[in-house]
Design a protein around this motif. Structure first.
Motif, PDB file in Angstrom:
ATOM      1  N   ASN A 144      -3.168   0.484  -3.851  1.00 40.95           N
ATOM      2  CA  ASN A 144      -2.766  -0.914  -3.676  1.00 40.95           C
ATOM      3  C   ASN A 144      -1.922  -1.319  -4.872  1.00 40.95           C
ATOM      4  O   ASN A 144      -2.440  -1.557  -5.961  1.00 40.95           O
ATOM      5  CB  ASN A 144      -4.005  -1.806  -3.557  1.00 40.95           C
ATOM      6  CG  ASN A 144      -3.637  -3.252  -3.296  1.00 40.95           C
ATOM      7  OD1 ASN A 144      -2.479  -3.639  -3.328  1.00 40.95           O
ATOM      8  ND2 ASN A 144      -4.637  -4.076  -3.046  1.00 40.95           N
ATOM      9  N   ARG A 147      -5.910  -8.279  -3.014  1.00 41.06           N
ATOM     10  CA  ARG A 147      -6.645  -7.383  -2.114  1.00 41.06           C
ATOM     11  C   ARG A 147      -5.931  -7.290  -0.770  1.00 41.06           C
ATOM     12  O   ARG A 147      -5.471  -8.293  -0.226  1.00 41.06           O
ATOM     13  CB  ARG A 147      -8.068  -7.914  -1.923  1.00 41.06           C
ATOM     14  CG  ARG A 147      -8.942  -7.076  -0.995  1.00 41.06           C
ATOM     15  CD  ARG A 147     -10.342  -7.671  -0.926  1.00 41.06           C
ATOM     16  NE  ARG A 147     -11.182  -7.033   0.067  1.00 41.06           N
ATOM     17  CZ  ARG A 147     -11.896  -5.939  -0.124  1.00 41.06           C
ATOM     18  NH1 ARG A 147     -11.864  -5.349  -1.310  1.00 41.06           N
ATOM     19  NH2 ARG A 147     -12.639  -5.411   0.834  1.00 41.06           N
ATOM     20  N   VAL A 148      -5.854  -6.072  -0.242  1.00 43.45           N
ATOM     21  CA  VAL A 148      -5.193  -5.840   1.040  1.00 43.45           C
ATOM     22  C   VAL A 148      -6.222  -5.299   2.023  1.00 43.45           C
ATOM     23  O   VAL A 148      -6.964  -4.355   1.714  1.00 43.45           O
ATOM     24  CB  VAL A 148      -4.020  -4.840   0.902  1.00 43.45           C
ATOM     25  CG1 VAL A 148      -3.429  -4.520   2.264  1.00 43.45           C
ATOM     26  CG2 VAL A 148      -2.961  -5.386  -0.032  1.00 43.45           C
ATOM     27  N   THR A 207      -7.467  -3.176   5.048  1.00 47.30           N
ATOM     28  CA  THR A 207      -7.005  -1.941   5.685  1.00 47.30           C
ATOM     29  C   THR A 207      -6.813  -2.187   7.179  1.00 47.30           C
ATOM     30  O   THR A 207      -7.695  -2.728   7.840  1.00 47.30           O
ATOM     31  CB  THR A 207      -8.023  -0.804   5.469  1.00 47.30           C
ATOM     32  OG1 THR A 207      -9.310  -1.239   5.893  1.00 47.30           O
ATOM     33  CG2 THR A 207      -8.090  -0.402   4.009  1.00 47.30           C
ATOM     34  N   SER A 251       0.004  -3.965  -4.828  1.00 46.18           N
ATOM     35  CA  SER A 251       0.257  -5.405  -4.775  1.00 46.18           C
ATOM     36  C   SER A 251      -0.637  -6.119  -5.790  1.00 46.18           C
ATOM     37  O   SER A 251      -1.464  -5.496  -6.457  1.00 46.18           O
ATOM     38  CB  SER A 251      -0.021  -5.950  -3.364  1.00 46.18           C
ATOM     39  OG  SER A 251      -1.414  -5.980  -3.122  1.00 46.18           O
ATOM     40  N   ILE A 280       0.848  -1.197   0.000  1.00 45.58           N
ATOM     41  CA  ILE A 280       0.000   0.000   0.000  1.00 45.58           C
ATOM     42  C   ILE A 280       0.880   1.242   0.000  1.00 45.58           C
ATOM     43  O   ILE A 280       1.752   1.395   0.856  1.00 45.58           O
ATOM     44  CB  ILE A 280      -0.937   0.028   1.225  1.00 45.58           C
ATOM     45  CG1 ILE A 280      -1.889  -1.153   1.202  1.00 45.58           C
ATOM     46  CG2 ILE A 280      -1.723   1.333   1.264  1.00 45.58           C
ATOM     47  CD1 ILE A 280      -2.937  -1.099   0.124  1.00 45.58           C
TER      48      ILE A 280
END
Length: 198
Positions: free
Chosen positions: A101, A106-107, A109, A103, A78
């Motif tokens: 994001n 999905r990251v 939060t 990456s 992020i």
């Protein structure tokens, strides 16, 4: 009897006059409402003009991505990108930017973004943990709160950021003195970075 009859007739006449007056008033009000409804039609027709201005309004609330004050690499891919740090009337400093994001997945939060204050916990997801440090004046500034103790920052955002997507944000702080032109931004999961105030 005739006097009583006349009195009753007068009362009946007065009541009838009052009913007629009220009916006329109500119909007049109804006419005004009708005009108001037609008046609302232009306002609803002016609503599309506002809708047309919507993108401009959105452009003011969303980050001006044409400028980048700083990009800070964070955890799990992020990036925190600060686009604007602007003094507002009334002695406020508003930051706008976005979390990107970078990456491939999905990251989620982090909950640390909301800070540790119990008073703002009921707000849910927020950026209340963001602070600014004015090293020149030797002061730390926290995100402002409203009268209900809600942080004046982006709140109730999604619990995660999809790959390649961004989460726009804003945060409002007390403005440092005019002599301070730079502040350090500190936020959990990111290294401290210096931004210039416009």
């Amino acid at each position: 009897m005739s006097t009583r009859y006349v009195r009753n007739m007068r009362r009946t006449g007065a009541a009838a006059l009052m009913v007629a007056t009220l009916t006329l008033s109500l119909s007049a009000c109804g006419g005004d409402d009708g005009e108001g409804a037609t008046g609302k039609a232009p306002s609803s027709s002016s609503a599309p003009s506002k809708a047309e201005k919507g993108p401009q309004d959105d452009g003011e609330t969303l980050p001006d991505t044409s400028k980048v004050l700083v990009t800070v690499k964070g955890e799990k891919g992020i990036d925190m990108v600060v686009h604007v740090a602007k003094r507002d009337e009334g002695g406020f400093l508003t930051l706008t930017g976005e979390f990107k994001n970078t990456s491939g997945s999905r990251v989620v939060t982090p909950v640390q973004w909301s800070g540790t204050e119990e008073a703002v916990a009921r707000t849910g997801a927020s950026l209340a943990a963001m602070t600014l440090v004015d090293s020149q004046a030797k002061k730390r500034y926290y995100v402002l709160r409203d009268t209900d103790n809600r942080p004046l920052t982006t709140t109730s955002y999604d619990s995660g950021i999809d790959a390649g997507k961004s989460l726009p944000f804003f945060a409002q702080f007390p403005a440092p003195p005019q002599t301070s032109t730079k502040v350090d931004i500190q936020f959990p999961g990111f290294t401290t970075a210096t931004i210039e105030i416009s």
